[in-house]
Write a protein that holds these residues in place. Structure first.
Motif, PDB file in Angstrom:
ATOM      1  N   PRO A 565       0.800  -1.232   0.000  1.00 28.63           N
ATOM      2  CA  PRO A 565       0.000   0.000   0.000  1.00 28.63           C
ATOM      3  C   PRO A 565       0.830   1.278   0.000  1.00 28.63           C
ATOM      4  O   PRO A 565       0.499   2.243  -0.685  1.00 28.63           O
ATOM      5  CB  PRO A 565      -0.831  -0.118   1.283  1.00 28.63           C
ATOM      6  CG  PRO A 565      -0.905  -1.584   1.549  1.00 28.63           C
ATOM      7  CD  PRO A 565       0.381  -2.166   1.057  1.00 28.63           C
ATOM      8  N   GLU A 566       1.947   1.287   0.744  1.00 27.08           N
ATOM      9  CA  GLU A 566       2.757   2.509   0.830  1.00 27.08           C
ATOM     10  C   GLU A 566       3.568   2.759  -0.445  1.00 27.08           C
ATOM     11  O   GLU A 566       4.167   3.832  -0.600  1.00 27.08           O
ATOM     12  CB  GLU A 566       3.693   2.445   2.039  1.00 27.08           C
ATOM     13  CG  GLU A 566       4.763   1.357   1.975  1.00 27.08           C
ATOM     14  CD  GLU A 566       4.299   0.014   2.526  1.00 27.08           C
ATOM     15  OE1 GLU A 566       5.148  -0.849   2.769  1.00 27.08           O
ATOM     16  OE2 GLU A 566       3.065  -0.157   2.703  1.00 27.08           O
ATOM     17  N   LEU A 567       3.580   1.777  -1.366  1.00 28.31           N
ATOM     18  CA  LEU A 567       4.355   1.931  -2.609  1.00 28.31           C
ATOM     19  C   LEU A 567       3.463   2.187  -3.825  1.00 28.31           C
ATOM     20  O   LEU A 567       3.942   2.156  -4.957  1.00 28.31           O
ATOM     21  CB  LEU A 567       5.202   0.674  -2.858  1.00 28.31           C
ATOM     22  CG  LEU A 567       6.241   0.322  -1.787  1.00 28.31           C
ATOM     23  CD1 LEU A 567       6.950  -0.973  -2.147  1.00 28.31           C
ATOM     24  CD2 LEU A 567       7.243   1.451  -1.617  1.00 28.31           C
ATOM     25  N   LYS A 568       2.175   2.426  -3.596  1.00 26.15           N
ATOM     26  CA  LYS A 568       1.240   2.614  -4.712  1.00 26.15           C
ATOM     27  C   LYS A 568       1.642   3.775  -5.611  1.00 26.15           C
ATOM     28  O   LYS A 568       1.682   3.652  -6.836  1.00 26.15           O
ATOM     29  CB  LYS A 568      -0.175   2.849  -4.180  1.00 26.15           C
ATOM     30  CG  LYS A 568      -0.853   1.614  -3.622  1.00 26.15           C
ATOM     31  CD  LYS A 568      -2.241   1.971  -3.101  1.00 26.15           C
ATOM     32  CE  LYS A 568      -2.881   0.774  -2.418  1.00 26.15           C
ATOM     33  NZ  LYS A 568      -4.200   1.126  -1.841  1.00 26.15           N
ATOM     34  N   SER A 569       1.926   4.922  -5.002  1.00 30.55           N
ATOM     35  CA  SER A 569       2.246   6.112  -5.787  1.00 30.55           C
ATOM     36  C   SER A 569       3.503   5.902  -6.628  1.00 30.55           C
ATOM     37  O   SER A 569       3.538   6.249  -7.815  1.00 30.55           O
ATOM     38  CB  SER A 569       2.438   7.320  -4.868  1.00 30.55           C
ATOM     39  OG  SER A 569       1.251   7.607  -4.171  1.00 30.55           O
ATOM     40  N   LEU A 570       4.525   5.313  -6.027  1.00 28.55           N
ATOM     41  CA  LEU A 570       5.772   5.059  -6.747  1.00 28.55           C
ATOM     42  C   LEU A 570       5.544   4.054  -7.879  1.00 28.55           C
ATOM     43  O   LEU A 570       6.058   4.221  -8.988  1.00 28.55           O
ATOM     44  CB  LEU A 570       6.840   4.533  -5.788  1.00 28.55           C
ATOM     45  CG  LEU A 570       8.220   4.244  -6.400  1.00 28.55           C
ATOM     46  CD1 LEU A 570       8.826   5.507  -6.991  1.00 28.55           C
ATOM     47  CD2 LEU A 570       9.153   3.639  -5.358  1.00 28.55           C
ATOM     48  N   ALA A 571       4.755   3.017  -7.595  1.00 30.57           N
ATOM     49  CA  ALA A 571       4.464   2.002  -8.612  1.00 30.57           C
ATOM     50  C   ALA A 571       3.709   2.609  -9.790  1.00 30.57           C
ATOM     51  O   ALA A 571       4.017   2.328 -10.956  1.00 30.57           O
ATOM     52  CB  ALA A 571       3.660   0.857  -7.992  1.00 30.57           C
ATOM     53  N   LEU A 572       2.721   3.455  -9.507  1.00 24.27           N
ATOM     54  CA  LEU A 572       1.957   4.113 -10.568  1.00 24.27           C
ATOM     55  C   LEU A 572       2.846   5.045 -11.389  1.00 24.27           C
ATOM     56  O   LEU A 572       2.761   5.083 -12.621  1.00 24.27           O
ATOM     57  CB  LEU A 572       0.779   4.896  -9.968  1.00 24.27           C
ATOM     58  CG  LEU A 572      -0.385   4.061  -9.447  1.00 24.27           C
ATOM     59  CD1 LEU A 572      -1.320   4.927  -8.610  1.00 24.27           C
ATOM     60  CD2 LEU A 572      -1.160   3.432 -10.586  1.00 24.27           C
ATOM     61  N   GLY A 573       3.702   5.793 -10.688  1.00 28.40           N
ATOM     62  CA  GLY A 573       4.582   6.738 -11.381  1.00 28.40           C
ATOM     63  C   GLY A 573       5.589   6.040 -12.283  1.00 28.40           C
ATOM     64  O   GLY A 573       5.794   6.452 -13.433  1.00 28.40           O
TER      65      GLY A 573
END
Length: 691
Positions: A565-573
């Motif tokens: 969950p805490e890596l969602k933004s990085l994964a999307l980017g």
């Protein structure tokens, strides 16, 4: 005293109501402005895709180079996306979006500017480049030795023409304009959505996002309508006498008023930027209060020691953030599920991007339909279907409460169905065009194995023709000839678009019974059976696009389910960056390069350099275009199977571990029950214990 307190309460309530109203009005104004920017963004994107063939012809460049120009948008986007994503939330977001819209509009206008400096479009060697008169009187016919020798130009004139045509390098302005458009588009989505999420009422963000995406569909509708209208207009409209133009929109050399598309799109983007400059950084604070609050921390840091302490702690935080970033980045790159997902979406989206970039060229070459007609049918008809598919995909996932494996299976199903309909295109291909000197001999009786160096026939060998010329005529035998001279035509009548050539010797040998050996300007039209296949193509395109859109929502849902969950933004980017680099930039280039290999006749300027393609081997074009896209899709399906298998294995391990942990807990609970005879379980307790 009571009256004084009552007045204070009334004033406070009035003040709070005023702040709520101000916040509500400010947020509504932001949503309205963001809606216009979404329309401008979608309008600019669709216009670029529709204009790519027109740009290719106007600047006399290959499809691969046109693909590079198309990909420059993504290059511009990649240059600033990291800075915008990181620093954007710390700055004035509405103003940054306004600056982005302004740059996007400026880029579009820059793309249109070469039109005003390049001079008149020269679609034929027979046209004097210093004249706006596109005369038909200089068309060479067989045995017109005097005319032929008159049309031979001296090296000095060739040199002058070569210098004049160096304006074709002005495609670099289109490249830079499209890159600037990509830079300007970058802040609209990330900053707009983050601002909306921060200040929308709780639970309303998804509703506003749906409204924004629905309103954004207005952009493509306007784009397809304008594209259809402007593609019918001649490129130099307003500058030349249109009655002297002898080509029509059905001609492979026709260039519409592509520049008008970018002017309209650019002006719309600039106008959409204006409201953002009048919006506050936060909708619940007026401009003066915000400036005052921003100035307060400056007063608190006047002490030298506190400044040193702040700098030291800030340095430690930066080091910690950098270390944390690399650790997080390593975490997603060592996640096999995420890596497989990124690879399969790169393949699938590359197929979509490459296919859509050249779909208008494909329809023109395979079915003989002008871009004005294609824009209307493929645009207006398919857009509602695409929107319906996106909505229905999200609804199905929510309605049936699909788990990650269920979402992956659903996405796989939609990809299979989309591929199934895509493969049907192979069954509705038209026959290759009959072109004397390219697909068959000049006498029109026998096919040729290669379009290169087809020998002249006895019907035109004495005509002294310029074989590099492309001035197609359609014989009444249904065969297209490269020029009136190569058709062996001796004379002509009429003028402009209605000119007819007579006594064409190469038509005589095809055995016409009426002995009317004539030809008229332009390529021969496609047969009625081929045109019927075009409408089947549109119907299949609707179904193909529906299933592609149906699985669109599952991409996002699946990606956030397979990372922490805490890596969602990085994964999307990171996913967005890879898609833009390998899909948005590279796909149009290698699709274009492979399409170039199917060209049978290239234009050439007075310098003798190769320009744009005049006619393709339509059968080979279709096989390359459809085949490449099919290979990419099939490869993505193989990775889908691997992903689903890996997900099942991973989640089964989690379930096994969870059940083992549960059994250990049960044994501990039983032991606890035996040791504590005074324990009384609460009614309805399952796995929890109460003391």
């Amino acid at each position: 005293m009571d009256q004084h307190q009552h007045l204070n309460k009334t004033a406070e309530s009035a003040s709070s109501e005023k702040k709520k109203t101000r916040r509500c009005n400010g947020f509504k104004m932001f949503l309205a402005a963001l809606s216009f920017s979404y329309i401008a963004r979608a309008l600019g994107g669709i216009i670029m895709k529709m204009s790519i063939t027109q740009i290719e012809r106007r600047f006399d460049i290959s499809s691969s180079l046109a693909g590079l120009i198309d990909g420059s948008f993504e290059i511009g986007n990649l240059l600033v996306i990291v800075f915008v994503s990181y620093f954007g939330s710390k700055l004035h977001r509405p103003k940054l979006i306004g600056i982005g819209c302004f740059l996007m509009g400026t880029g579009s206008i820059l793309m249109a500017l070469p039109h005003f400096f390049m001079g008149y479009y020269r679609y034929s060697k027979e046209i004097n480049i210093d004249s706006s008169e596109n005369s038909t009187s200089t068309l060479s016919t067989c045995l017109s030795n005097q005319i032929v020798s008159h049309n031979r130009t001296s090296p000095e004139i060739v040199g002058k023409g070569c210098v004049k045509e160096s304006g074709s390098y002005m495609w670099m302005y289109v490249f830079m304009g499209n890159m600037l458009r990509g830079i300007g588009e970058t802040p609209i989505v990330p900053l707009g959505l983050s601002y909306m999420d921060d200040f929308a009422k709780e639970g309303y963000s998804s509703l506003y996002l749906g409204i924004l995406n629905a309103i954004a569909m207005i952009g493509p509708i306007i784009g397809f309508t304008l594209g259809s209208l402007f593609s019918k207009m001649y490129v130099d409209i307003g500058s030349v006498d249109l009655s002297t133009v002898r080509i029509t929109p059905n001609d492979s050399r026709w260039v519409g008023a592509w520049w008008l598309n970018f002017l309209v799109s650019g002006l719309f983007s600039i106008i959409s930027s204006i409201p953002f400059f009048f919006l506050p950084q936060t909708p619940n604070k007026p401009q003066k209060e915000r400036k005052a609050s921003l100035s307060l921390p400056v007063l608190e840091t006047n002490d030298g020691k506190s400044q040193t302490a702040n700098l030291t702690s800030r340095g430690k935080n930066i080091t910690k953030n950098v270390t944390g970033f690399f650790r997080s980045f390593k975490s997603i790159l060592t996640n096999p599920l995420y890596v497989v997902f990124v690879l399969l979406t790169v393949l699938q989206i590359s197929s979509y991007i490459g296919g859509f970039t050249y779909v208008f060229k494909y329809v023109e070459q395979e079915y003989g339909q002008p871009s004005s007609k294609t824009n209307v049918l493929l645009g207006i008809v398919t857009l509602p279907i695409f929107a319906s598919g996106m909505f229905l995909g999200g609804y199905i996932i929510k309605k049936f409460k699909l788990n990650p494996i269920g979402i992956a299976k659903f996405s796989f199903f939609t990809a299979v169905m989309s591929l199934f309909f895509y493969l049907l295109y192979f069954f509705i291909l038209c026959e290759n065009k009959s072109v004397a000197g390219l697909t068959m001999t000049y006498d029109g009786n026998n096919p040729v194995t290669s379009h290169r160096d087809v020998p002249l026939s006895y019907c035109n060998s004495d005509c002294n023709c310029d074989e590099s010329q492309w001035e197609p005529v359609c014989g009444n035998n249904g065969i297209t000839y490269i020029s009136p001279c190569l058709a062996g035509c001796k004379s002509s009548s009429g003028n402009k678009k209605s000119i007819v050539f007579h006594n064409c010797s190469c038509l005589e040998v095809t055995g016409l019974q009426n002995r009317n050996y004539s030809a008229h300007l332009g390529e021969c039209p496609r047969s009625d059976a081929c045109i019927t296949k075009f409408y089947f193509f549109v119907a299949i395109q609707v179904l193909n696009l529906f299933f592609s859109a149906l699985g669109g929502t599952s991409y996002f849902m699946l990606m956030v389910k397979i990372v922490q969950p805490e890596l969602k933004s990085l994964a999307l980017g990171f996913h967005s960056m890879v898609i833009r680099a390998l899909g948005g930039i590279l796909a149009p280039i290698y699709f274009g390069a492979l399409i170039d290999t199917t060209c049978m006749k290239w234009s050439s300027n007075s310098c003798g350099t190769r320009g744009s393609c005049r006619i393709y081997n339509s059968t080979l074009f279709s096989k390359v275009y459809l085949g490449l896209s099919s290979v990419l899709r099939v490869s993505s399906l193989v990775l889908y199977i691997i992903l689903i298998y890996a997900m099942k294995k991973k989640f089964q391990e989690k379930d096994t571990n969870a059940s083992e942990n549960g059994s250990v807990m049960d044994e501990a609970n039983l032991e606890s029950l035996n040791n504590n005879k005074h324990f009384v379980p609460s009614a309805g307790a399952d796995s929890e214990t109460h003391y």
